[in-house]
Scaffold this motif. Structure first.
Motif, mmCIF file in Angstrom:
data_model
loop_
_atom_site.group_PDB
_atom_site.id
_atom_site.type_symbol
_atom_site.label_atom_id
_atom_site.label_comp_id
_atom_site.label_asym_id
_atom_site.label_seq_id
_atom_site.Cartn_x
_atom_site.Cartn_y
_atom_site.Cartn_z
ATOM 1 N N TRP A 186 3.192 40.138 -22.642
ATOM 2 C CA TRP A 186 2.551 38.944 -23.538
ATOM 3 C C TRP A 186 1.067 38.455 -23.180
ATOM 4 O O TRP A 186 0.888 37.648 -23.833
ATOM 5 C CB TRP A 186 3.362 38.218 -24.614
ATOM 6 C CG TRP A 186 4.403 39.261 -25.508
ATOM 7 C CD1 TRP A 186 5.531 38.783 -25.024
ATOM 8 C CD2 TRP A 186 4.156 39.490 -26.318
ATOM 9 N NE1 TRP A 186 6.396 39.911 -26.274
ATOM 10 C CE2 TRP A 186 5.496 40.291 -26.518
ATOM 11 C CE3 TRP A 186 3.040 39.581 -27.088
ATOM 12 C CZ2 TRP A 186 5.323 40.322 -28.356
ATOM 13 C CZ3 TRP A 186 3.012 39.741 -28.438
ATOM 14 C CH2 TRP A 186 4.129 40.554 -28.906
ATOM 15 N N ARG A 221 -2.079 39.153 -25.028
ATOM 16 C CA ARG A 221 -2.436 38.193 -26.146
ATOM 17 C C ARG A 221 -3.130 39.194 -26.979
ATOM 18 O O ARG A 221 -3.042 39.769 -28.118
ATOM 19 C CB ARG A 221 -1.934 37.251 -26.751
ATOM 20 C CG ARG A 221 -2.439 36.082 -25.980
ATOM 21 C CD ARG A 221 -1.928 34.736 -26.015
ATOM 22 N NE ARG A 221 -1.291 34.227 -24.816
ATOM 23 C CZ ARG A 221 -0.717 33.120 -24.529
ATOM 24 N NH1 ARG A 221 -0.924 32.074 -25.172
ATOM 25 N NH2 ARG A 221 0.434 33.284 -23.345
ATOM 26 N N PHE A 247 1.620 34.534 -33.223
ATOM 27 C CA PHE A 247 2.199 34.618 -31.536
ATOM 28 C C PHE A 247 3.714 33.728 -31.186
ATOM 29 O O PHE A 247 4.614 33.899 -30.569
ATOM 30 C CB PHE A 247 1.279 34.070 -31.077
ATOM 31 C CG PHE A 247 1.400 34.783 -29.038
ATOM 32 C CD1 PHE A 247 1.125 35.949 -28.974
ATOM 33 C CD2 PHE A 247 1.907 33.564 -27.818
ATOM 34 C CE1 PHE A 247 1.593 36.123 -27.510
ATOM 35 C CE2 PHE A 247 1.973 33.479 -27.200
ATOM 36 C CZ PHE A 247 1.534 34.785 -26.450
#
Length: 387
Positions: A65, A68, A76
């Motif tokens: 992540w 992202r 998110f």
């Protein structure tokens, strides 16, 4: 860019058919394109964004992540995250061929013990965001366990179809995560057919039949680039079934170059399959752009018993454009390689990884991999997943 009144934290633009270039909205369910080919996610990328991402990476945790902006999850902070990605690269001391620097990227540390967690994390997250009533897929092992785990974390029903001779541990783990397990015939094709007979409206997360497993798998490429100082090793040797990892890494490297983050020559991909089930290897050697299905596949290396791959043309394209190759490994090489890696390197590897390591030796002996080159092998899963 908005979804449901929320600002996106990623740079995704839409879906693009991998064969025709047809475009489609990102925030609508997408399976195969009208041409029957995989959709891929497109992004808005430039060097300014690359500079921004490079600054942000200095402060982010070492999981998938951290990238992202290049992962199309619209909410998110509400994502399902089990700690996937961020796996180490280990340099081999004794087990590699003379004159070659061999590294292993060990994916066994992912939440369910394999690289499948990367793709299924993104696929399940997006399925939940887009309103799926549940998810399903055929699997030879690791993907089924991963799908079951992420579906459980997301609160979604899950159904997994397993070939009849899949190790019993796989079915037990899927059921432990609350998944329905369907026992089917002898191959993934049979397992997929068993799911179609069940119906029920669950979304199909099979390899490359939706756009997001590729997005999760491509983070392997992001990590490799970052771990090697934004220059790639000479070779990436990859045990290949459906080929999502090759497609994903090729996509990752192209995106990093557009961002201005990746320099130097490309890595050459070496696809590794088993002699008893090698449709991609056969197509590569024949100069074909597509791989014909492999009749009566015979291998005990479950993850490589994939007789037909819908993304065959994408895998073959990536290998050829990289200047790479495709090789088949004999069954009797696997166990010996697993034992040698444990005894000489202290690494417990699964059979798919052992096949890739055996391929490295063969490629060095043939002169395809040359003295002084660097080689990265993917250890795709922990052998305990097969017990």
């Amino acid at each position: 860019m908005k979804l449901g009144g929320e600002s996106r934290e990623h740079w995704g633009q839409g879906l693009v058919c991998s064969a025709t270039g047809l475009e489609a909205p990102l925030d609508e369910p997408g399976f195969l394109s009208p041409a029957g080919k995989p959709w891929l996610v497109s992004y808005e990328l430039d060097r300014r964004r690359g500079e921004s991402l490079a600054r942000s990476l200095r402060h982010r945790p070492w999981t998938l992540w951290r990238y992202r902006e290049l992962l199309p999850v619209s909410r998110f902070h509400a994502r399902v995250d089990l700690g996937e990605g961020g796996t180490p690269v280990v340099r081999l001391q004794r087990a590699g061929p003379d004159g070659v620097s061999v590294f292993v990227k060990n994916e066994a540390g992912n939440p369910t013990g394999s690289f499948k967690d990367r793709g299924l994390s993104l696929a399940v997250n997006r399925a939940r965001e887009l309103g799926a009533p549940g998810v399903q897929l055929p699997s030879a092992g690791n993907a089924g366990v991963s799908a079951a785990a992420y579906a459980a974390a997301a609160g979604l029903p899950c159904r997994v179809a397993l070939p009849e001779d899949t190790p019993a541990t796989v079915a037990e783990r899927c059921r432990a995560f609350g998944a329905e397990v369907v026992e089917s015939g002898g191959t993934l094709v049979d397992a997929g057919a068993a799911l179609q007979e069940r119906g029920g409206g669950l979304w199909d997360l099979s390899t490359l039949r939706e756009p997001y497993r590729v997005e999760g798998k491509k983070t392997m490429g992001f990590e490799v680039a970052e771990q090697f100082g934004w220059r790639l090793p000479d070779w990436i040797v990859y045990p290949t079934g459906g080929g999502t990892g090759i497609v994903g890494m090729a996509k990752a490297f192209a995106e990093l170059r557009r961002l201005g983050l990746l320099s130097g020559p490309p890595a050459k991909f070496a696809v590794v399959q088993m002699a008893g089930c090698a449709p991609i290897v056969r197509a590569f050697r024949d100069g074909s752009e597509q791989a014909e299905p492999w009749d009566a596949p015979e291998t005990r290396v479950w993850g490589l018993r994939v007789p037909r791959a819908i993304g065959d043309f994408l895998v073959l394209r990536a290998v050829r454009e990289s200047g790479g190759t495709a090789v088949a490994v004999q069954e009797d090489q696997v166990e010996e390689t697993m034992q040698r890696m444990a005894a000489e390197e202290g690494l417990l590897i699964g059979p798919e990884t052992a096949a890739a390591m055996a391929a490295v030796v063969g490629l060095r002996d043939s002169g395809t991999i040359r003295r002084g080159e660097s080689v990265l092998v993917f250890a795709t899963g922990h052998p305990a997943n097969y017990v």
